[in-house]
Design an enzyme around this catalytic site. Structure first.
Site, PDB file in Angstrom:
ATOM      1  N   ARG A 180       0.864  -1.179   0.000  1.00 38.77           N
ATOM      2  CA  ARG A 180       0.000   0.000   0.000  1.00 38.77           C
ATOM      3  C   ARG A 180       0.902   1.231   0.000  1.00 38.77           C
ATOM      4  O   ARG A 180       2.022   1.195   0.508  1.00 38.77           O
ATOM      5  CB  ARG A 180      -0.894   0.033   1.232  1.00 38.77           C
ATOM      6  CG  ARG A 180      -1.826  -1.175   1.392  1.00 38.77           C
ATOM      7  CD  ARG A 180      -2.627  -1.047   2.682  1.00 38.77           C
ATOM      8  NE  ARG A 180      -3.574  -2.152   2.848  1.00 38.77           N
ATOM      9  CZ  ARG A 180      -3.337  -3.252   3.559  1.00 38.77           C
ATOM     10  NH1 ARG A 180      -2.156  -3.404   4.167  1.00 38.77           N
ATOM     11  NH2 ARG A 180      -4.245  -4.203   3.665  1.00 38.77           N
ATOM     12  N   TYR A 237      -9.333 -10.946  -7.018  1.00 36.83           N
ATOM     13  CA  TYR A 237      -8.382 -11.095  -8.114  1.00 36.83           C
ATOM     14  C   TYR A 237      -8.688 -12.300  -8.989  1.00 36.83           C
ATOM     15  O   TYR A 237      -8.253 -12.364 -10.135  1.00 36.83           O
ATOM     16  CB  TYR A 237      -6.951 -11.181  -7.553  1.00 36.83           C
ATOM     17  CG  TYR A 237      -6.555  -9.900  -6.883  1.00 36.83           C
ATOM     18  CD1 TYR A 237      -6.239  -8.763  -7.626  1.00 36.83           C
ATOM     19  CD2 TYR A 237      -6.538  -9.801  -5.501  1.00 36.83           C
ATOM     20  CE1 TYR A 237      -5.915  -7.571  -7.007  1.00 36.83           C
ATOM     21  CE2 TYR A 237      -6.216  -8.607  -4.875  1.00 36.83           C
ATOM     22  CZ  TYR A 237      -5.905  -7.500  -5.635  1.00 36.83           C
ATOM     23  OH  TYR A 237      -5.605  -6.317  -5.025  1.00 36.83           O
ATOM     24  N   HIS A 289      -4.192  -8.982   3.750  1.00 36.90           N
ATOM     25  CA  HIS A 289      -5.645  -8.975   3.853  1.00 36.90           C
ATOM     26  C   HIS A 289      -6.083  -9.822   5.048  1.00 36.90           C
ATOM     27  O   HIS A 289      -5.605 -10.942   5.208  1.00 36.90           O
ATOM     28  CB  HIS A 289      -6.289  -9.569   2.593  1.00 36.90           C
ATOM     29  CG  HIS A 289      -6.212  -8.665   1.403  1.00 36.90           C
ATOM     30  ND1 HIS A 289      -6.352  -9.127   0.109  1.00 36.90           N
ATOM     31  CD2 HIS A 289      -6.021  -7.326   1.299  1.00 36.90           C
ATOM     32  CE1 HIS A 289      -6.250  -8.108  -0.733  1.00 36.90           C
ATOM     33  NE2 HIS A 289      -6.043  -7.013  -0.033  1.00 36.90           N
ATOM     34  N   HIS A 312      -1.950   2.281  -5.908  1.00 38.64           N
ATOM     35  CA  HIS A 312      -2.670   1.031  -5.639  1.00 38.64           C
ATOM     36  C   HIS A 312      -2.759   0.150  -6.882  1.00 38.64           C
ATOM     37  O   HIS A 312      -2.919  -1.068  -6.764  1.00 38.64           O
ATOM     38  CB  HIS A 312      -4.067   1.345  -5.109  1.00 38.64           C
ATOM     39  CG  HIS A 312      -4.463   0.498  -3.945  1.00 38.64           C
ATOM     40  ND1 HIS A 312      -3.837   0.547  -2.717  1.00 38.64           N
ATOM     41  CD2 HIS A 312      -5.426  -0.451  -3.822  1.00 38.64           C
ATOM     42  CE1 HIS A 312      -4.400  -0.313  -1.900  1.00 38.64           C
ATOM     43  NE2 HIS A 312      -5.358  -0.939  -2.545  1.00 38.64           N
ATOM     44  N   LYS A 343      -2.339  -1.948   7.983  1.00 34.12           N
ATOM     45  CA  LYS A 343      -3.520  -1.377   8.616  1.00 34.12           C
ATOM     46  C   LYS A 343      -3.645  -1.867  10.055  1.00 34.12           C
ATOM     47  O   LYS A 343      -3.378  -3.031  10.344  1.00 34.12           O
ATOM     48  CB  LYS A 343      -4.782  -1.760   7.833  1.00 34.12           C
ATOM     49  CG  LYS A 343      -4.917  -1.043   6.494  1.00 34.12           C
ATOM     50  CD  LYS A 343      -6.240  -1.372   5.845  1.00 34.12           C
ATOM     51  CE  LYS A 343      -6.431  -0.585   4.559  1.00 34.12           C
ATOM     52  NZ  LYS A 343      -7.725  -0.896   3.915  1.00 34.12           N
ATOM     53  N   ARG A 359      -0.146  -2.398  -6.740  1.00 32.75           N
ATOM     54  CA  ARG A 359      -0.492  -3.460  -5.777  1.00 32.75           C
ATOM     55  C   ARG A 359      -1.450  -4.457  -6.422  1.00 32.75           C
ATOM     56  O   ARG A 359      -1.271  -5.672  -6.293  1.00 32.75           O
ATOM     57  CB  ARG A 359      -1.121  -2.812  -4.546  1.00 32.75           C
ATOM     58  CG  ARG A 359      -1.604  -3.765  -3.455  1.00 32.75           C
ATOM     59  CD  ARG A 359      -1.989  -2.940  -2.230  1.00 32.75           C
ATOM     60  NE  ARG A 359      -2.828  -3.633  -1.277  1.00 32.75           N
ATOM     61  CZ  ARG A 359      -2.370  -4.402  -0.292  1.00 32.75           C
ATOM     62  NH1 ARG A 359      -1.066  -4.593  -0.158  1.00 32.75           N
ATOM     63  NH2 ARG A 359      -3.193  -4.975   0.564  1.00 32.75           N
TER      64      ARG A 359
END
Length: 298
Positions: free
Chosen positions: A148, A279, A270, A244, A172, A247
């Protein structure tokens, strides 16, 4: 207590107990402040403890005329979280958004770049300029490690474990993970460090940050966006791209070349495999290849 008191208490909860970043907390707060503004504009004097489903429904209806379904869904989700916190703290017994339906938005597939596009963007970097080696290392790291942009700007020299082949990434919620880094990407980081970074006068407090601007301070997210936008314009790339996008391309290209979703999930950081599964939808040709290779009735 007034709205501000409850909001500040909620912010402390998000920061201390849930470990969310300032950007995420600001987004949650913005949703609540939007509701507060609606109340003021309509001369409704009511606390978050007493506000009713009818009033919140009127707010959501007003919002639906101003924003797209995706933004509307985000606002509803943010407010649900706030009122769930008030229930958790025994300020109120019910959630006024419990029966309010979130609009169906569908799943937006992320934009990706072809390998040729990425090569062109990197080739367009002017290496004769002082920041050239840095910008090449930035793009190689975004694509080579799937970071990120917030993780990239916070990347520190002490997070580089090149001998082991990993970067330590703080993602995160301040959650840390180790992401593999190949020798190809390592090479460009080392070139940048030796040829460019060590020529800077580094400002106090920025000594450990890897990517620095010409004033010796850590780079901002906006600077990374600008670098990428300028390069896209330079090569006449007819796509709207951002950090992004690299990514997304990282994950998509791994999947296309046979990587499993669980490994990609760990590398991207994630929490849920469901997030990573997006994806799978990007390349139907790849899915057909998988079925033809592994299904017993191919």
């Amino acid at each position: 207590m007034n709205w501000n008191t409850y909001i500040k208490s909620y912010q402390s909860y998000l920061k201390i107990e849930r470990g969310l970043s300032k950007n995420t907390i600001d987004n949650y707060t913005f949703d609540i402040e939007r509701l507060c503004l609606f109340l003021v504009q309509n001369n409704i004097d009511i606390s978050p403890v007493k506000i009713t489903e009818t009033t919140v429904q009127a707010f959501v209806y007003e919002v639906s005329k101003q924003v797209n379904p995706r933004s509307q869904a985000r606002i509803i989700s943010g407010l649900k979280s706030f009122f769930s916190y008030l229930i958790f703290e025994d300020y109120r017994a019910d959630n006024p958004l419990e029966l309010i339906e979130t609009p169906k938005t569908g799943r937006k597939l992320p934009d990706t770049l072809a390998i040729q596009d990425i090569d062109q963007l990197i080739a367009a970097i002017d290496l004769s300029k002082p920041e050239g080696e840095r910008n090449r290392a930035i793009l190689e790291t975004l694509y080579g490690c799937g970071l990120r942009v917030s993780e990239l700007v916070e990347l520190k020299i002490s997070d580089l474990f090149f001998e082991e082949g990993f970067l330590k990434i703080t993602g995160k919620g301040n959650k840390q993970r180790f992401v593999p880094i190949g020798t190809f990407t390592q090479k460009f980081i080392i070139i940048y460090k030796n040829n460019n970074r060590n020529q800077l006068t580094i400002q106090k407090g920025n000594e450990d940050h890897l990517f620095l601007n010409r004033r010796g301070k850590k780079m901002t997210r906006a600077m990374i966006f600008t670098i990428i936008k300028d390069l896209a314009t330079k090569i006449n790339l007819n796509k709207s791209i951002s950090p992004h996008t690299f990514r997304h391309s990282f994950a998509t290209h791994l999947l296309e070349n046979g990587a499993d979703l669980r490994s990609i999930q760990l590398m991207l950081g994630h929490e849920s495999i469901t997030t990573t599964e997006i994806y799978v939808h990007l390349d139907r040709k790849h899915l057909a290849t998988i079925m033809n290779a592994f299904h017993p009735r191919k």
